[in-house]
Write a protein that holds these residues in place. Sequence first.
Motif, short mmCIF file in Angstrom:
data_model
loop_
_atom_site.label_atom_id
_atom_site.label_comp_id
_atom_site.label_asym_id
_atom_site.label_seq_id
_atom_site.Cartn_x
_atom_site.Cartn_y
_atom_site.Cartn_z
N ALA A 359 0.67 -1.23 0.07
CA ALA A 359 0.07 0.05 -0.02
C ALA A 359 1.05 1.29 0.00
CB ALA A 359 -0.76 0.00 1.00
N GLY A 360 0.35 2.21 -0.63
CA GLY A 360 1.17 3.60 -0.68
C GLY A 360 0.54 4.69 -1.35
N PRO A 361 0.86 5.96 -1.28
CA PRO A 361 0.47 6.93 -1.95
C PRO A 361 0.39 6.61 -3.53
CG PRO A 361 2.23 7.93 -0.98
CD PRO A 361 2.02 6.47 -0.51
N ASP A 362 -0.42 7.44 -4.37
CA ASP A 362 -0.21 7.61 -5.73
C ASP A 362 0.44 8.71 -5.90
OD1 ASP A 362 -1.57 5.18 -6.13
OD2 ASP A 362 -3.37 6.15 -6.72
N PRO A 363 1.54 8.77 -7.41
CA PRO A 363 2.22 9.90 -7.40
C PRO A 363 1.46 11.05 -7.58
CG PRO A 363 2.65 8.06 -8.95
CD PRO A 363 1.56 7.38 -8.44
N GLU A 364 0.09 11.17 -8.06
CA GLU A 364 -0.60 12.28 -8.07
C GLU A 364 -1.67 12.71 -7.16
OE1 GLU A 364 -2.10 12.77 -12.21
OE2 GLU A 364 -0.15 12.61 -13.02
N ARG A 365 -2.44 11.65 -6.97
CA ARG A 365 -3.28 11.93 -5.97
C ARG A 365 -3.87 10.43 -5.64
NH1 ARG A 365 -7.32 15.97 -4.94
NH2 ARG A 365 -9.11 15.32 -3.92
N GLY A 366 -4.56 10.32 -4.29
CA GLY A 366 -5.12 8.97 -3.82
C GLY A 366 -4.16 8.11 -3.14
N TRP A 367 -4.59 6.87 -2.83
CA TRP A 367 -3.98 5.98 -2.17
C TRP A 367 -4.38 4.55 -2.64
CZ3 TRP A 367 -0.34 6.73 1.78
CH2 TRP A 367 -0.21 5.34 2.66
N THR A 368 -3.22 3.61 -2.97
CA THR A 368 -3.71 2.39 -3.57
C THR A 368 -3.14 1.13 -2.88
OG1 THR A 368 -3.44 3.41 -5.80
CG2 THR A 368 -3.27 0.89 -5.48
N VAL A 369 -4.32 0.16 -2.85
CA VAL A 369 -3.52 -1.23 -1.94
C VAL A 369 -3.66 -2.05 -3.11
CG1 VAL A 369 -4.31 -3.00 -0.33
CG2 VAL A 369 -4.63 -0.22 0.08
N THR A 370 -2.45 -2.87 -3.28
CA THR A 370 -2.62 -4.07 -4.22
C THR A 370 -2.14 -5.26 -3.47
OG1 THR A 370 -0.28 -3.56 -4.84
CG2 THR A 370 -1.78 -2.46 -6.18
N ALA A 371 -2.67 -6.39 -3.93
CA ALA A 371 -2.42 -7.65 -3.36
C ALA A 371 -2.44 -8.70 -4.59
CB ALA A 371 -3.49 -8.03 -2.48
N VAL A 372 -1.58 -9.61 -4.66
CA VAL A 372 -1.30 -10.77 -5.56
C VAL A 372 -1.33 -12.20 -4.72
CG1 VAL A 372 -0.19 -11.65 -7.41
CG2 VAL A 372 -0.11 -9.34 -7.07
N LEU A 373 -2.26 -12.62 -5.10
CA LEU A 373 -2.45 -14.16 -4.24
C LEU A 373 -2.33 -15.30 -5.24
CD1 LEU A 373 -5.32 -13.17 -2.07
CD2 LEU A 373 -3.19 -13.05 -1.40
N PRO A 374 -1.60 -16.39 -4.95
CA PRO A 374 -1.60 -17.48 -5.77
C PRO A 374 -3.08 -18.13 -5.90
CG PRO A 374 -0.41 -17.97 -3.54
CD PRO A 374 -0.70 -16.40 -3.78
N ARG A 375 -3.54 -18.50 -6.95
CA ARG A 375 -4.79 -19.04 -7.31
C ARG A 375 -4.54 -20.44 -6.76
NH1 ARG A 375 -8.68 -17.76 -11.34
NH2 ARG A 375 -10.12 -19.76 -11.40
N ALA A 376 -3.81 -21.12 -6.45
CA ALA A 376 -3.80 -22.31 -6.00
C ALA A 376 -3.97 -22.61 -4.47
CB ALA A 376 -2.58 -23.49 -6.26
N GLY A 377 -3.94 -21.28 -3.79
CA GLY A 377 -3.93 -21.19 -2.42
C GLY A 377 -2.88 -21.31 -1.56
N TRP A 378 -1.95 -21.61 -2.04
CA TRP A 378 -0.51 -21.74 -1.44
C TRP A 378 0.67 -21.99 -2.13
CZ3 TRP A 378 1.95 -19.62 2.43
CH2 TRP A 378 3.09 -20.17 2.82
N ALA A 379 1.72 -21.12 -2.28
CA ALA A 379 2.62 -21.20 -3.17
C ALA A 379 3.81 -22.05 -2.56
CB ALA A 379 3.33 -19.96 -3.74
N ARG A 380 3.58 -23.33 -2.88
CA ARG A 380 4.77 -24.42 -2.09
C ARG A 380 6.04 -24.32 -2.90
NH1 ARG A 380 -0.30 -26.77 -1.45
NH2 ARG A 380 -0.80 -27.48 0.45
#
Length: 380
Positions: A359-380
């Motif tokens: 999470a962090g501020p955008d360069p111009e305006r606003g705030w962004t949260v990004t998440a990337v999750l493995p579709r399988a449920g757990w990256a072994r």
Amino acid sequence: MSSLLRSVREEPRPPGPPPRGWRDWALVAALAPAAVLEGALRPDLPWRTASVVLTVALLPTLLWRRTNPLLMVAIAFGGCGLAGLLTTGEAPALNAMAFVLFLAYALVRWGSGREAVAGAAIAYAKVVLSVVFDGMAGADAFGAFAILSAAMAAGGALRYRARARQRELEQAKLLERERLARDLHDTVAHHVSAIAIRAQAGLATAAADPDAATDALRVIETEASRTLTEMRAIVRVLRADGPPEAAGQRVGDVAALASAAESGPAVEVRMSGDLGEVPPPVAAVVYRLAQESVTNARRHARRATRIEVSVAADDTAVRLRVRDDGEPAEPRPADEADAGYGLAGMRERAGLLGGTCEAGPDPERGWTVTAVLPRAGWAR
């Protein structure tokens, strides 16, 4: 008192001192010409050449003040004390020599308890030697003790603050693991209930319809396998080395966030990709992260008019992005340790699943949260 002294001596070094960087080199590069310039222009400087050489020679101690604080203090203060003993009258000194306060600060901030005690003894001994052999006035000696003590106190205060902050972050992670364990318990209880119901149905129909009993056994086998998988997940979560396997929400439930709030910025939700077969653990984490991000945006985004939530899935990952158009501001209160959830808990939840959350501020305006999750449920 003895227990206090013992605890101080046994205090280990704080973890993760900052590595030597360009700011350290810039500090040394700025002080070196300043010392030479002071030596050339200051008319009342005793032992002019010795003062400049001593100051410039001791400047590199700043580069290792975090990794070897006691040794750097011993070199700097010991060198100054030795120079005072080898000269007669007023000891060689420059105003630029005040950089030794950085060493005193780093000694308490990054050194162990034994190093701090030994280093403080060396630093104060240097002041005492100046009084005894160099004729330092009482007022000057008091000022030297006060400034030296203030630098060490600042190091101790920031050390305590960093430790308290680390404890808060660890507490947030523990609370999140407790939540995950509760979610997993509910999931396992659901599967066990389904097994019990199917077993009762199989017993009731076994005599009249053997095929129905066989179907019930197949369902029981499937539910039992899921239950074992989720029970293992509980153990991995509590051991802090595995993923959460929670259920309760579907990815499609994220769309309900658009109509859940009664006031504040409008929430727009966009879904794309193959979201139908996302495993329940991933769906639960996506929903929780989206819910918390929207809550934080409504609470902390100043003059925001819109919150955009997008969820996209492909064959390998599910990606979440939550962005608001609020005014630029300082880092928001929920970024670190938060008693309820906070970014620390969000990162912990995503990390347990083998994903990431930032999470962090955008360069111009606003705030962004990004998440990337493995579709399988757990990256072994």
